[in-house]
Design an enzyme around this catalytic site. Structure first.
Site, PDB file in Angstrom:
ATOM      1  N   GLY A 194       0.821  -1.196   0.000  1.00  0.00           N
ATOM      2  CA  GLY A 194       0.000   0.000   0.000  1.00  0.00           C
ATOM      3  C   GLY A 194       0.859   1.251   0.000  1.00  0.00           C
ATOM      4  N   SER A 195       0.382   2.272   0.663  1.00  0.00           N
ATOM      5  CA  SER A 195       1.075   3.568   0.631  1.00  0.00           C
ATOM      6  C   SER A 195       2.368   3.611   1.430  1.00  0.00           C
ATOM      7  CB  SER A 195       0.128   4.660   1.121  1.00  0.00           C
ATOM      8  OG  SER A 195      -0.937   4.828   0.205  1.00  0.00           O
ATOM      9  N   THR A 196       2.686   2.567   2.180  1.00  0.00           N
ATOM     10  CA  THR A 196       3.995   2.531   2.839  1.00  0.00           C
ATOM     11  C   THR A 196       5.120   2.428   1.805  1.00  0.00           C
ATOM     12  OG1 THR A 196       3.952   0.114   3.106  1.00  0.00           O
ATOM     13  CG2 THR A 196       3.041   1.434   4.910  1.00  0.00           C
ATOM     14  N   GLN A 202      -4.516   6.912   3.675  1.00  0.00           N
ATOM     15  CA  GLN A 202      -3.653   5.952   2.987  1.00  0.00           C
ATOM     16  C   GLN A 202      -2.211   6.330   3.202  1.00  0.00           C
ATOM     17  OE1 GLN A 202      -4.583   5.218  -1.075  1.00  0.00           O
ATOM     18  NE2 GLN A 202      -6.656   4.611  -0.668  1.00  0.00           N
TER      19      GLN A 202
END
Length: 637
Positions: A330-332, A637
């Site tokens: 994801g947004s990591t 996010q």
């Protein structure tokens, strides 16, 4: 006269034949005695040493003495795995005429449950008939006394003092520590392949998972032997000499078990994983996979009902999610994409875009999480507010080959090399990977549209929590990557000498310092004013972080509402963090399976862990998911 003369001749002839026979017989007798004498000389003189040794072997038996298994303690000396002594009732099947009748008779003296009989039968199938097999472990003093009074009734049955393994903290850190179980055929092959067969005489158990398995030959020790004189019935008469066993070496871990317990409690009853690393050494501070299991269940052979409960559970407690679970980041993933853009010259920190809330490519609309967009977005804002559109465009400009080449040295898509087995490599997408992954030619082609979702950590991206933690540690350690490890040092049980597991730098990437500082500054902004601000409000230290939400399945343009989606189809929640900012002592990654948005589910767990590690603060209770807040605030996010 003629007749008489003939009679004398016959008598002389008979006498000659008789004498000849006597000579032959005497010669044969002498020859036989000669052969016997020669054989006697051969056996008594020439072969004296050989037969003396064999006779001694028949009279003397070598009894192996298993060593004490080494202990495992955390970095502060808290015991995680130890031994204790107890009595076991054991049967040697080859010395028992009627096994069933013997077991039934023993049950009148000692409490033998159906589960004990089932385990004994299973061991009997796997073992040799002359081996001593346990029918009941951990006898009480009263049971030992009752059997001792009736010992004469049970040839082939005896009480033995055995060492038992114990994991005093039960499920805590069980995926890291592992467990021991009885040696099977596969284990024997492994032992023989490592030339350890002689050293495992008399040993019944071996490490099966985790550190117990990886450091088996350190923990086991050296088997001792006792020379015992035995009688014709094979019973010991007296001991002659003894070579003492050498206890196994002890392991001291980098793990902080109190930190581990704080993290485990923070998850509550949710599924997920957490990995915390010391950036300057690669030492693992916490390795959480929840739900977990009690390793004590496995030592004597797990009961069928316990195994079924673990194996059939939809929560899969036996899976080490920290090392085996591969999830979209994801947004990591965005801080690493931003760093790649700076290093490859695709963006400057101040370069901005106008975000309308979507990105059109090839007839498909890639939507941002915020309707109407984030306005004018530079690199700092793209991370703090987690702007998808910024990274859609960036991924398209960079191309999949550049992305894959930059991410590979950070450890994405490859095993970290941590010192326990069973790690997954994950997936770092690339055209080459896709050709290997799919069989049909039409599936092997990489399409430009597939690159777009890679930029926000979706698509084919699939990484383990330990890979995310390792990459975060490498980022805040200015491009120096250390191999993650759980063992800090090994202590020799005999000499007390400590063998340190020195930090092992795997690679050093020469990133520009100003580029790293740009990313770290933006991640600090996440926890001060961005998607992680709520979780880190009032923190007494400065930290950096990044929230992430990873889709489990495509909504196909529909609005995400957790309450209307089955639990196992809800988004995964992620968070990466480091602290303190100036000299990071800890970097971590958190994953909450189907936890929804990262800011709501994963970030609070990270806050509890950092609070305890940096300040010694303990949370009042385990973190609980706030469903209402999750529904109201999708912008994280």
């Amino acid at each position: 006269m003629l007749i008489r003369h003939s009679s004398f001749n016959t008598t002389d002839s008979d006498l000659d034949r008789f004498r000849n026979r006597i000579v032959v017989v005497a010669a044969l007798v002498l020859l036989a005695f000669g052969v016997l004498l020669a054989r006697f000389v051969y056996l008594q003189v020439i072969q004296h040493d050989y037969y003396t040794t064999r006779a001694e072997d028949n009279r003397i038996s070598l009894v192996p003495i298993p060593p004490n298994r080494g202990t495992i303690v955390d970095r502060n000396g808290i015991v995680l795995a130890r031994n204790y002594s107890a009595f076991t009732l054991e049967i040697t099947p080859s010395k028992v005429k009627d096994l069933d009748a013997t077991i039934d008779a023993l049950a009148t003296l000692v409490d033998i449950q159906p589960k004990d009989k089932r385990r004994f039968r299973k061991l009997l199938e796997e073992s040799k008939s002359f081996e001593s097999l346990p029918i009941r472990a951990r006898l009480s003093d009263e049971e030992v006394a009752r059997f001792a009074a009736n010992r004469y009734r049970f040839p082939g049955v005896e009480v033995k003092a055995r060492l038992f393994r114990q994991y005093p903290l039960g499920p805590s850190a069980s995926h890291a520590i592992g467990y021991i179980n009885r040696i099977n055929k596969k284990d024997l092959e492994h032992i023989e392949a490592n030339d350890q067969a002689a050293n495992y005489k008399g040993t019944d158990h071996i490490g099966k998972t985790g550190l117990e398995q990886k450091y088996e030959f350190h923990l086991h020790g050296i088997t001792g032997y006792e020379r015992v004189e035995i009688d014709a019935g094979g019973r010991a008469v007296r001991g002659l000499s003894r070579t003492a066993p050498v206890s196994g070496n002890n392991l001291t871990l980098t793990l902080d078990i109190k930190l581990q317990e704080i993290a485990e409690k923070a998850f509550g009853d949710r599924r997920g994983a957490l990995v915390a690393i010391e950036p300057s050494t690669g030492g693992i501070l916490a390795l959480v996979s929840t739900p977990s299991f009690d390793p004590n269940l496995f030592i004597d052979g797990i009961r069928a009902e316990d195994w079924n409960e673990l194996n059939d559970s939809p929560n899969r407690p036996m899976i080490n999610r920290a090392l085996n679970g591969a999830y979209p980041p994801g947004s990591t993933f965005k801080p690493f994409m931003a760093l790649a853009a700076l290093e490859l010259g695709k963006r400057t920190a101040g370069q901005a875009i106008a975000d309308p809330g979507f990105f059109n490519f090839g007839g498909h609309t890639f939507r941002d999480d915020k309707k109407g967009g984030h306005g004018i977005v530079d690199m700092y804002k793209s991370i703090v507010e987690s702007c998808d559109t910024y990274y859609y465009i960036l991924a398209n400009d960079m191309g999949i080959d550049n992305i894959a080449r930059f991410m590979a040295p950070l450890g994405f898509g490859s095993k970290t090399g941590i010192d326990i087995d069973g790690e997954s490599a994950g997936v770092l997408p690339s055209p080459e990977w896709k050709k290997r992954r799919f069989k049909r030619r039409e599936q092997q082609k990489w399409f430009a549209g597939e690159t777009i979702s890679i930029g926000i950590g979706q698509g084919y991206n699939a990484y383990t929590p330990i890979q995310l933690a390792q990459a975060t540690a490498m980022l805040v350690n200015n491009g120096v990557l250390f191999r993650p490890h759980l063992v800090k040092y090994i202590t020799d049980s005999k000499s007390g000498a400590k063998t340190m597991i020195e930090p092992q730098p795997l690679r050093s990437l020469h990133w520009k310092k100003e580029h790293v500082e740009t990313i770290k500054k933006a991640m600090v902004g996440v926890n001060k004013e961005g998607t992680g601000a709520r979780a880190f409000a009032g923190a007494e230290y400065t930290s950096g972080g990044k929230t992430g939400t990873a889709q489990v399945f495509s909504l196909k343009g529909s609005e995400y509402k957790a309450s209307q989606i089955k639990e196992h189809l809800r988004d995964h929640a992620l968070f990466i963090a480091f602290a303190p900012v100036d000299e990071p002592k800890i970097a971590l990654a958190v994953l909450v399976e189907n936890g929804g948005f990262g800011a709501q589910s994963a970030a609070p767990i990270a806050r509890m862990v950092l609070d305890y590690y940096l300040l010694g603060k303990k949370p009042k209770g385990a973190a609980q998911e706030d469903e209402a807040a999750t529904e109201e605030d999708p912008h994280d996010q």
